[in-house]
Design an enzyme around this catalytic site. Structure first.
Site, PDB file in Angstrom:
ATOM      1  CD  GLU A  42      34.565  -9.825 -33.130  1.00 17.03           C
ATOM      2  OE1 GLU A  42      33.849 -10.310 -32.241  1.00 17.03           O
ATOM      3  OE2 GLU A  42      35.790 -10.071 -33.226  1.00 17.03           O
ATOM      4  CG  ASN A  43      28.503  -4.089 -35.077  1.00 20.57           C
ATOM      5  OD1 ASN A  43      29.523  -3.488 -35.403  1.00 20.57           O
ATOM      6  ND2 ASN A  43      27.902  -3.903 -33.931  1.00 20.57           N
TER       7      ASN A  43
END
Length: 802
Positions: free
Chosen positions: A400-401
């Site tokens: 979930e960057n």
């Protein structure tokens, strides 16, 4: 080498100190006011074992100190004394007396500390001539310039929550052994053994190195001996080509053994590593193959988190969890979102569980040079320390960057550049494995394998469109692997008609979770807000996903999120506060019904399960047909109600729900006893359950009733039930209730389970909790809820045991 696990002899103080001297000051000044409340503890230990799921406090993030008086007896003349820490959350400072020896940043990778000289220096202190005073400061304080981010959906635990080992080694010893397995086929495999030395004194004496390889049956298949000079870095010690190797896989996890023995004038040490021989491929625009054959990866995911201990899972707990995952039938597990204990990887090797392991670069953005160095250091450590595990096929570089929030800036180009740097490092140091990330569309072209976000039927979309969503994402990704799907479900909550309000949900072409979708209000309509959070809905969602995956021939595989409920700081409003409840087991390993849904698709051992063992009361009209769900991997099953057969059903995995093993029958008012008998080959399996059927209608909950049952000499069970103004039980009530005890009892709470929280939502009109109290304890208990009449009860004495 001699290694001792340091379990006993530790003391702990939670809080900050002015410096390491304060750890020991009271021993020099025993009668002063400097005394601190040190607590005797055993390792592993987490000082957030309870507060992360306490409904009334914010969990502690700050320093915690540990001390131990080591009695050192190094058997090697001129030898080295080292400490190996398997994991300290989240930063660590190691002291011998008040001398700082080492600092480490990162709560999940192992590190070693040499205390040889420091232990000699402290002998000059008259208080410690016979022991070595060791102090460790663990610190999980918030820090934007470290990973993982504090906006992650899991707690950043503090403490010595993994094992600590005292190691004695000669002046020159083995530090690490890597077994590189390459050029693998059914005919042969190339085995290269590399070793690294620990030689802090730069000893130059010649060494004798012996490398032995043994096959899975323990037979020696290769031996290489050499006399050589000490070296720096990794160096090859043996090379062997194995003919017709035993290939490692989920059904036959064959493990070879490599032993490297180092002998010198200073003494001998040896390291033994297990390894496996296998080859795999994530085919471009295609499925996954292992050892040349297609394998659908059927997986789940885990955090190192458990009721009552937080991050300090014992070896036995870790073993129990991995065995349960295997029992469920999984062949894959993602270790989210950080490097996990070596034992977990050992068990995955033994059980045949393929693994995605990742560094905790999770949400928040990209920080400064220290932040980036920590990320690279943790990737380097993870690859170095877990290199030999055949179970690992993917190195996860991030999660979930695309989720910003830790900095005033969010630089996609910088994130892409750093992701490429991590990717290149992983391939340079381990070309036999591939890289992966989950949910960061603008980086998906950098890594080898990509998992988009697909939460069909929970955060976005509807589960009946799962295959469409997946196919759309598959077409936009070279190598697709679906990590994270599922739904929250409150243990013990069941409904007669699971949520089907899909008309309120926008179907769309994707089911991508977006920032904020985890919140309990706001945003677009979604099942996570509108739904019932029941096990019933969860089982239907799981059932649909699994039956669809069976026919998706292009699919590499998926992993359901998550195997076990876990604590999280971002979900205070959940039915069990501060717990992510997407598990198929509770935080204490109590199985939910979905466990058996997975078994019915994945397990090879014959099984059968009637849905709803915790569904004490069902409800409806007299004569109304009620659905009985049965999950089994047997080709046929027969249902009996009060001894009367309701007919035989044949299993068809594409006949949703329950693969056709469902009966719509009339239940009698009162108690109904159900039994199912299933057959597979010559094996017969059975399951039984009893339900009370309520036909009397009820109004809104008006009051609570509380019972207390003595279970043993020191334990009482409290159960609260909701009733309406006419004292009719309300079997669908879901009010929050709060338990309390006065007198000589103690609630067994802060466990993060349905029966282990003092503040919890009712599940089907009831809630329970245990009380610890002596057999003759004098005390009472109460349960309250906003808008409902309070109930109280006296705690029964042991003579009132039921």
């Amino acid at each position: 080498m001699k290694s001792i696990k340091l379990v006993e002899g530790w003391e702990h103080y939670k809080g900050s100190l002015g410096g390491a001297w304060e750890v020991w000051r009271e021993e020099k000044l025993p009668n002063s006011f400097y005394h601190l409340p040190w607590e005797t503890v055993t390792l592993p230990h987490c000082y957030n074992s309870a507060d992360t799921v306490d409904p009334d406090v914010k969990y502690y993030q700050g320093p915690g100190w540990y001390r131990h008086k080591l009695e050192l007896r190094n058997p090697y003349p001129g030898g080295r004394t080292r400490l190996r820490f398997e994991g300290v959350g989240q930063k660590a400072a190691i002291y011998v007396f008040d001398e700082l020896i080492h600092r480490h940043v990162g709560g999940y990778d192992e590190f070693c500390v040499d205390i040889t000289e420091a232990s000699e220096r402290v002998k000059g202190n008259p208080l410690y001539h016979a022991c070595t005073p060791l102090a460790v400061e663990a610190d999980n304080s918030r820090d934007l310039q470290t990973i993982p981010s504090d906006i992650s959906d899991f707690n950043l635990y503090g403490g010595l929550y993994r094992n600590v080992h005292l190691m004695y080694v000669p002046q020159i010893s083995l530090d690490r052994v890597h077994v590189k397995v390459s050029e693998v086929s059914e005919q042969q495999a190339r085995i290269q053994v590399n070793a690294r030395l620990y030689n802090p004194m730069n000893s130059a004496e010649k060494l004798k190195i012996t490398t032995l390889l043994r096959n899975p049956q323990g037979q020696e298949i290769a031996r290489v001996e050499e006399i050589c000079e000490p070296w720096q870095g990794m160096r090859e010690t043996a090379l062997k080509v194995i003919q017709t190797p035993a290939l490692w896989g989920p059904d036959h996890p064959a493990l070879y053994t490599c032993t490297v023995l180092l002998e010198s004038v200073h003494g001998a040490t040896e390291l033994t590593e297990r390894f496996g021989v296998r080859y795999f491929e994530f085919m471009k625009k295609g499925p996954f193959t292992l050892n040349g054959k297609r394998l659908l990866l059927n997986g789940t995911q885990r955090h190192e988190d458990h009721a009552g201990v937080g991050g300090a899972m014992t070896d036995e707990m870790i073993r129990t969890e991995l065995l349960l995952i295997k029992e469920m039938g999984a062949n894959f597990v993602r270790l989210g979102h950080y490097q996990q204990s070596a034992l977990a990887l050992d068990l995955c090797d033994e059980l045949g569980l393929l693994v995605w392991e990742e560094i905790p670069w999770c949400r928040g953005g990209l920080g400064n040079q220290d932040y980036q160095k920590q990320s690279k250091d943790m990737l380097e450590a993870m690859i170095d320390q877990h290199y030999n595990h055949p179970s690992i096929i993917l190195w996860g570089l991030g999660n979930e960057n695309d989720w910003e929030g830790d900095f005033t800036y969010f630089d996609k180009d910088a994130i892409r550049s750093f992701m490429k740097e991590l990717h290149d490092y992983a391939h340079e140091h381990d070309p036999q494995r591939v890289t992966a990330i989950r949910r960061c569309e603008f980086c998906k072209d950098i890594v080898d394998v990509y998992s988009p976000s697909i939460w069909a039927g929970w955060y976005r979309g509807i589960y009946t469109q799962y295959e469409t969503y997946s196919r759309n994402e598959f077409e936009n990704t070279d190598r697709f692997f679906h990590m994270e799907w599922g739904a929250d479900n409150m243990a013990g909550r069941h409904v007669e008609k699971p949520y089907t309000g899909f008309r309120d949900i926008t179907e769309g072409s994707t089911a991508e979770e977006r920032d904020g979708d985890f919140l309990m209000s706001g945003g677009e309509p979604r099942v996570s807000v509108l739904g019932d959070w029941s096990e019933t809905y969860f089982c239907d969602l799981v059932d649909w996903h699994l039956k669809s995956q069976e026919t998706m021939e292009w699919l590499t595989g998926t992993a359901q999120w998550v195997f076990k409920d876990f604590s999280t700081p971002v979900r205070p409003d959940n039915p069990v506060p501060y717990v992510n409840q997407k598990g198929v087991v509770e935080r204490d390993f109590t199985k939910k019904d979905a466990f058996y849904v997975f078994q019915s698709y994945w397990s090879k051992e014959p099984m059968v399960r009637i849905y709803g063992h915790s569904w004490n009361v069902r409800w409806g009209q007299p004569g109304e047909k009620k659905r009985v769900r049965v999950y089994s991997n047997c080709p046929e099953a027969e249902l009996f109600v009060d001894g009367v057969s309701q007919g035989i059903k044949l299993r068809d995995s594409q006949n949703f729900p329950c693969a056709g093993l469902r009966w719509d029958i009339e239940l009698s008012e009162g108690v109904n006893r159900l039994k199912v008998v299933a057959r597979k080959d010559d094996v017969v399996v059975m399951d039984e359950v009893s339900w009370e059927y309520q036909v009397e209608k009820w109004l809104s909950p008006n009051n609570l009733q509380l019972t207390a049952t003595r279970l043993s000499e020191n334990k009482v069970f409290l159960e609260a039930k909701a009733y309406d103004v006419n004292q009719v039980y309300c079997p669908d009530a879901s009010n929050f209730v709060r338990f309390s005890v006065s007198g000589e009892g103690r609630l067994l709470d802060n466990l993060g389970t349905a029966l282990g929280s003092r503040y919890v939502q009712l599940a089907n009109g009831r809630a329970g909790i245990y009380v610890e109290c002596r057999e003759d304890a004098e005390g009472s208990a109460a349960v309250t809820s906003d808008g409902l009449k309070t109930a109280m009860v006296m705690l029964p004495k042991y003579g009132q045991l039921i």
